[in-house]
Design a protein around this motif. Structure first.
Motif, PDB file in Angstrom:
ATOM      1  N   LEU A 140       0.846  -1.197   0.000  1.00 16.12           N
ATOM      2  CA  LEU A 140       0.000   0.000   0.000  1.00 16.12           C
ATOM      3  C   LEU A 140       0.878   1.242   0.000  1.00 16.12           C
ATOM      4  CD1 LEU A 140      -1.303  -2.246   2.221  1.00 16.12           C
ATOM      5  CD2 LEU A 140      -3.226  -0.682   1.971  1.00 16.12           C
ATOM      6  N   LYS A 144      -2.988   8.250   1.327  1.00 13.40           N
ATOM      7  CA  LYS A 144      -2.896   7.670   2.680  1.00 13.40           C
ATOM      8  C   LYS A 144      -4.259   7.474   3.326  1.00 13.40           C
ATOM      9  CE  LYS A 144       1.130   7.860   1.356  1.00 13.40           C
ATOM     10  NZ  LYS A 144       1.553   6.660   0.556  1.00 13.40           N
ATOM     11  N   TYR A 147      -5.856   3.857   2.479  1.00 12.71           N
ATOM     12  CA  TYR A 147      -5.342   2.551   2.934  1.00 12.71           C
ATOM     13  C   TYR A 147      -6.435   1.760   3.652  1.00 12.71           C
ATOM     14  CZ  TYR A 147      -0.284   3.851   2.466  1.00 12.71           C
ATOM     15  OH  TYR A 147       0.976   4.202   2.019  1.00 12.71           O
ATOM     16  N   THR A 151      -8.379  -1.590   2.333  1.00  7.29           N
ATOM     17  CA  THR A 151      -8.127  -2.839   3.067  1.00  7.29           C
ATOM     18  C   THR A 151      -9.448  -3.517   3.413  1.00  7.29           C
ATOM     19  OG1 THR A 151      -6.029  -2.041   3.947  1.00  7.29           O
ATOM     20  CG2 THR A 151      -7.129  -3.798   5.191  1.00  7.29           C
ATOM     21  N   ALA A 168       2.559  -1.630   4.362  1.00  3.70           N
ATOM     22  CA  ALA A 168       2.110  -0.254   4.118  1.00  3.70           C
ATOM     23  C   ALA A 168       3.256   0.736   4.281  1.00  3.70           C
ATOM     24  CB  ALA A 168       0.989   0.094   5.103  1.00  3.70           C
ATOM     25  N   THR A 176      -0.721   7.380   8.419  1.00  4.48           N
ATOM     26  CA  THR A 176      -2.012   6.746   8.066  1.00  4.48           C
ATOM     27  C   THR A 176      -2.665   6.301   9.383  1.00  4.48           C
ATOM     28  OG1 THR A 176      -1.010   4.553   7.936  1.00  4.48           O
ATOM     29  CG2 THR A 176      -1.007   5.860   5.927  1.00  4.48           C
ATOM     30  N   TYR A 179      -5.655   3.720   9.499  1.00  2.00           N
ATOM     31  CA  TYR A 179      -5.232   2.380   9.054  1.00  2.00           C
ATOM     32  C   TYR A 179      -4.419   1.701  10.155  1.00  2.00           C
ATOM     33  CZ  TYR A 179      -2.588  -1.227   6.577  1.00  2.00           C
ATOM     34  OH  TYR A 179      -2.016  -2.421   6.220  1.00  2.00           O
TER      35      TYR A 179
END
Ligand SMILES: O=C(NC/C=C/[C@H]1O[C@@H](n2cnc3c(NCCO)ncnc32)[C@H](O)[C@@H]1O)c1cc(-c2ccc(F)cc2)cc(O)c1O
Ligand SMILES: [Mg+2]
Length: 214
Positions: A140, A144, A147, A151, A168, A176, A179
Protein backbone atom coordinates in the motif's frame (compact mmCIF):
# COMPACT_ATOMS: atom_id res chain seq x y z
CA UNK A 1 6.79 23.13 -22.79
CA UNK A 2 7.99 22.25 -19.32
CA UNK A 3 8.77 18.62 -18.52
CA UNK A 4 7.28 17.05 -15.39
CA UNK A 5 9.30 15.53 -12.55
CA UNK A 6 8.25 11.97 -13.53
CA UNK A 7 9.41 12.70 -17.10
CA UNK A 8 12.79 13.92 -15.77
CA UNK A 9 13.00 10.82 -13.53
CA UNK A 10 12.40 8.59 -16.59
CA UNK A 11 15.09 10.53 -18.45
CA UNK A 12 17.55 9.78 -15.66
CA UNK A 13 16.71 6.07 -15.91
CA UNK A 14 17.18 6.02 -19.69
CA UNK A 15 20.46 7.93 -19.37
CA UNK A 16 22.03 6.13 -16.39
CA UNK A 17 20.51 2.65 -16.14
CA UNK A 18 21.23 -0.45 -18.22
CA UNK A 19 18.27 -1.89 -20.13
CA UNK A 20 17.14 -5.15 -18.58
CA UNK A 21 18.97 -4.50 -15.30
CA UNK A 22 16.43 -3.74 -12.54
CA UNK A 23 19.08 -2.94 -9.92
CA UNK A 24 20.58 -0.25 -12.17
CA UNK A 25 17.09 1.25 -12.69
CA UNK A 26 16.53 1.41 -8.91
CA UNK A 27 19.99 2.92 -8.44
CA UNK A 28 19.42 5.54 -11.17
CA UNK A 29 16.15 6.68 -9.57
CA UNK A 30 17.66 6.84 -6.08
CA UNK A 31 20.61 8.86 -7.43
CA UNK A 32 18.24 11.22 -9.26
CA UNK A 33 16.16 11.73 -6.09
CA UNK A 34 19.20 12.28 -3.86
CA UNK A 35 21.16 14.51 -6.21
CA UNK A 36 18.55 16.26 -8.37
CA UNK A 37 14.89 16.16 -7.28
CA UNK A 38 13.14 14.47 -4.35
CA UNK A 39 10.29 12.17 -5.42
CA UNK A 40 7.88 10.03 -3.40
CA UNK A 41 9.44 6.63 -4.16
CA UNK A 42 9.71 4.23 -1.23
CA UNK A 43 13.47 4.81 -1.59
CA UNK A 44 16.58 2.78 -0.83
CA UNK A 45 16.34 2.52 2.97
CA UNK A 46 12.67 1.46 3.20
CA UNK A 47 13.24 -0.33 -0.11
CA UNK A 48 15.61 -2.77 1.60
CA UNK A 49 12.89 -3.60 4.14
CA UNK A 50 10.43 -4.06 1.25
CA UNK A 51 12.94 -6.39 -0.46
CA UNK A 52 13.36 -8.51 2.67
CA UNK A 53 9.60 -8.89 3.14
CA UNK A 54 9.10 -9.82 -0.55
CA UNK A 55 11.93 -12.37 -0.36
CA UNK A 56 10.54 -13.86 2.86
CA UNK A 57 6.95 -14.12 1.50
CA UNK A 58 8.12 -15.30 -1.96
CA UNK A 59 4.66 -14.39 -3.29
CA UNK A 60 2.93 -15.85 -6.34
CA UNK A 61 0.42 -12.98 -6.42
CA UNK A 62 1.17 -9.36 -5.44
CA UNK A 63 -1.05 -6.26 -5.53
CA UNK A 64 0.51 -2.78 -5.41
CA UNK A 65 -1.74 0.22 -4.77
CA UNK A 66 -0.22 3.37 -6.26
CA UNK A 67 2.40 2.74 -8.95
CA UNK A 68 3.57 6.36 -9.34
CA UNK A 69 6.78 6.03 -11.44
CA UNK A 70 7.19 2.30 -10.87
CA UNK A 71 10.15 2.36 -8.48
CA UNK A 72 8.70 -0.09 -5.96
CA UNK A 73 7.10 -2.05 -8.81
CA UNK A 74 10.59 -2.70 -10.19
CA UNK A 75 12.01 -3.56 -6.73
CA UNK A 76 9.21 -6.08 -6.06
CA UNK A 77 9.00 -7.60 -9.57
CA UNK A 78 12.78 -8.17 -9.70
CA UNK A 79 12.49 -10.48 -6.68
CA UNK A 80 9.49 -12.55 -7.81
CA UNK A 81 9.76 -16.24 -8.67
CA UNK A 82 9.03 -17.28 -12.29
CA UNK A 83 5.28 -17.20 -13.18
CA UNK A 84 4.53 -14.94 -10.19
CA UNK A 85 2.30 -11.97 -11.01
CA UNK A 86 2.40 -8.37 -9.77
CA UNK A 87 -0.71 -6.28 -10.45
CA UNK A 88 -0.16 -2.56 -9.85
CA UNK A 89 -2.94 0.04 -9.88
CA UNK A 90 -2.34 3.64 -10.94
CA UNK A 91 -5.18 6.04 -11.77
CA UNK A 92 -3.13 8.98 -13.08
CA UNK A 93 -2.56 8.33 -16.81
CA UNK A 94 0.58 10.49 -16.95
CA UNK A 95 2.19 8.60 -14.06
CA UNK A 96 1.05 5.27 -15.56
CA UNK A 97 2.71 6.15 -18.88
CA UNK A 98 6.00 6.92 -17.15
CA UNK A 99 5.81 3.80 -14.97
CA UNK A 100 5.24 1.55 -18.01
CA UNK A 101 8.48 2.87 -19.53
CA UNK A 102 10.44 2.47 -16.29
CA UNK A 103 9.16 -1.12 -15.91
CA UNK A 104 10.01 -1.83 -19.57
CA UNK A 105 13.53 -0.38 -19.17
CA UNK A 106 14.05 -2.82 -16.29
CA UNK A 107 12.85 -5.65 -18.57
CA UNK A 108 10.08 -6.66 -16.16
CA UNK A 109 7.00 -6.25 -18.38
CA UNK A 110 6.27 -9.99 -18.26
CA UNK A 111 5.96 -10.00 -14.46
CA UNK A 112 3.96 -6.79 -14.10
CA UNK A 113 0.39 -5.95 -15.05
CA UNK A 114 -0.09 -2.20 -14.70
CA UNK A 115 -3.80 -1.38 -14.56
CA UNK A 116 -4.75 2.23 -15.20
CA UNK A 117 -7.62 2.93 -12.82
CA UNK A 118 -8.74 3.53 -9.26
CA UNK A 119 -8.29 0.90 -6.56
CA UNK A 120 -11.93 1.30 -5.47
CA UNK A 121 -13.12 0.34 -8.94
CA UNK A 122 -10.60 -2.43 -9.61
CA UNK A 123 -10.30 -4.30 -6.30
CA UNK A 124 -13.82 -5.76 -6.75
CA UNK A 125 -12.88 -6.90 -10.28
CA UNK A 126 -9.59 -8.66 -9.50
CA UNK A 127 -11.01 -12.17 -9.60
CA UNK A 128 -13.18 -11.81 -12.72
CA UNK A 129 -10.60 -9.75 -14.69
CA UNK A 130 -7.32 -11.40 -13.68
CA UNK A 131 -8.32 -14.75 -12.23
CA UNK A 132 -6.72 -13.83 -8.90
CA UNK A 133 -8.35 -15.62 -5.95
CA UNK A 134 -6.27 -14.11 -3.14
CA UNK A 135 -3.12 -11.99 -2.84
CA UNK A 136 -0.08 -13.30 -0.98
CA UNK A 137 1.26 -9.76 -0.60
CA UNK A 138 -0.25 -6.26 -0.91
CA UNK A 139 1.96 -3.13 -0.94
CA UNK A 140 0.00 0.00 0.00
CA UNK A 141 1.55 3.27 -1.17
CA UNK A 142 -1.30 5.32 -2.65
CA UNK A 143 -3.36 8.14 -1.05
CA UNK A 144 -2.90 7.67 2.68
CA UNK A 145 -6.60 8.13 3.51
CA UNK A 146 -7.41 5.23 1.17
CA UNK A 147 -5.34 2.55 2.93
CA UNK A 148 -8.14 1.67 5.41
CA UNK A 149 -11.14 1.73 3.05
CA UNK A 150 -9.25 -0.30 0.45
CA UNK A 151 -8.13 -2.84 3.07
CA UNK A 152 -11.74 -3.29 4.18
CA UNK A 153 -12.75 -3.62 0.54
CA UNK A 154 -10.10 -6.33 -0.04
CA UNK A 155 -11.46 -8.19 3.01
CA UNK A 156 -15.03 -7.90 1.71
CA UNK A 157 -14.01 -9.13 -1.75
CA UNK A 158 -12.31 -12.17 -0.22
CA UNK A 159 -8.94 -11.18 -1.66
CA UNK A 160 -7.09 -11.87 1.61
CA UNK A 161 -6.45 -15.36 2.92
CA UNK A 162 -5.01 -16.64 6.23
CA UNK A 163 -1.37 -15.50 6.00
CA UNK A 164 -1.78 -12.75 3.40
CA UNK A 165 0.69 -9.94 4.12
CA UNK A 166 -0.14 -6.22 3.94
CA UNK A 167 2.92 -3.95 3.78
CA UNK A 168 2.11 -0.25 4.12
CA UNK A 169 4.45 2.66 3.34
CA UNK A 170 4.37 6.03 5.18
CA UNK A 171 2.58 4.95 8.33
CA UNK A 172 4.42 7.79 10.17
CA UNK A 173 5.08 10.38 7.45
CA UNK A 174 2.74 11.53 5.98
CA UNK A 175 0.99 9.02 8.29
CA UNK A 176 -2.01 6.75 8.07
CA UNK A 177 -3.50 6.95 11.58
CA UNK A 178 -6.86 5.29 10.95
CA UNK A 179 -5.23 2.38 9.05
CA UNK A 180 -2.58 1.92 11.75
CA UNK A 181 -5.20 1.91 14.52
CA UNK A 182 -7.23 -0.67 12.60
CA UNK A 183 -4.50 -3.22 11.83
CA UNK A 184 -2.94 -2.84 15.30
CA UNK A 185 -6.19 -3.27 17.24
CA UNK A 186 -8.08 -5.76 15.05
CA UNK A 187 -7.90 -9.40 16.23
CA UNK A 188 -7.81 -10.36 12.53
CA UNK A 189 -4.31 -8.92 12.05
CA UNK A 190 -0.87 -9.44 13.57
CA UNK A 191 1.09 -6.20 12.96
CA UNK A 192 4.76 -5.25 13.13
CA UNK A 193 6.34 -1.81 12.65
CA UNK A 194 9.64 -1.45 10.77
CA UNK A 195 11.17 1.87 11.80
CA UNK A 196 13.03 3.68 9.03
CA UNK A 197 13.21 7.14 7.44
CA UNK A 198 11.24 9.09 4.88
CA UNK A 199 12.85 8.43 1.51
CA UNK A 200 16.06 10.40 0.92
CA UNK A 201 15.71 12.27 4.26
CA UNK A 202 16.47 11.91 7.99
CA UNK A 203 12.81 12.33 8.92
CA UNK A 204 11.31 9.31 10.71
CA UNK A 205 8.96 7.09 8.73
CA UNK A 206 8.34 3.35 8.62
CA UNK A 207 6.57 0.40 7.10
CA UNK A 208 3.82 -1.57 8.86
CA UNK A 209 3.69 -5.28 8.06
CA UNK A 210 0.34 -6.88 8.91
CA UNK A 211 -0.52 -10.57 8.58
CA UNK A 212 -4.20 -11.31 7.92
CA UNK A 213 -5.23 -14.10 10.30
CA UNK A 214 -8.42 -15.06 8.42
O1 LIG B 1 1.35 11.02 -0.86
C1 LIG B 1 2.11 10.07 -1.02
N1 LIG B 1 1.81 9.04 -1.79
C2 LIG B 1 0.55 9.04 -2.54
C3 LIG B 1 0.78 8.25 -3.79
C4 LIG B 1 -0.02 8.40 -4.82
C5 LIG B 1 0.21 7.64 -6.07
O2 LIG B 1 -0.80 6.64 -6.19
C6 LIG B 1 -1.77 7.04 -7.15
N2 LIG B 1 -3.07 6.81 -6.51
C7 LIG B 1 -3.57 7.45 -5.43
N3 LIG B 1 -4.76 6.92 -5.09
C8 LIG B 1 -5.02 5.93 -5.97
C9 LIG B 1 -6.09 5.01 -6.14
N4 LIG B 1 -7.19 4.95 -5.33
C10 LIG B 1 -7.53 5.95 -4.35
C11 LIG B 1 -8.27 7.10 -5.04
O3 LIG B 1 -9.39 6.57 -5.71
N5 LIG B 1 -6.02 4.09 -7.13
C12 LIG B 1 -4.93 4.07 -7.95
N6 LIG B 1 -3.89 4.92 -7.86
C13 LIG B 1 -3.95 5.84 -6.88
C14 LIG B 1 -1.47 8.50 -7.48
O4 LIG B 1 -1.86 8.81 -8.80
C15 LIG B 1 0.04 8.53 -7.30
O5 LIG B 1 0.72 7.97 -8.39
C16 LIG B 1 3.44 10.08 -0.37
C17 LIG B 1 3.88 11.29 0.18
C18 LIG B 1 5.13 11.37 0.79
C19 LIG B 1 5.55 12.65 1.37
C20 LIG B 1 6.15 12.69 2.63
C21 LIG B 1 6.55 13.91 3.19
C22 LIG B 1 6.38 15.09 2.48
F1 LIG B 1 6.79 16.25 2.98
C23 LIG B 1 5.79 15.05 1.21
C24 LIG B 1 5.37 13.84 0.66
C25 LIG B 1 5.96 10.24 0.86
C26 LIG B 1 5.52 9.03 0.30
O6 LIG B 1 6.29 7.90 0.34
C27 LIG B 1 4.27 8.94 -0.30
O7 LIG B 1 3.87 7.72 -0.79
MG1 LIG C 1 5.17 6.17 -0.11
Amino acid sequence: TQSTRPQRLLGAVQKNATRGDPRSVVQAIDQFCRQKEWAMNVGDEKGCILDSVVSEVNPATVLELGTYCGYSTVRIASLLPPHAKLITLEFNPDFAAIARQVIAWAGLEDKVHLVEGASGDWIPKMTEQFGVKTFDLVFLDHWKDRYLPDTMLMEECGLLRKGSILLADNVICPGTPDYLEYVRSSPRYESQYFKSHLEYTKVEDGLEKSVFLG
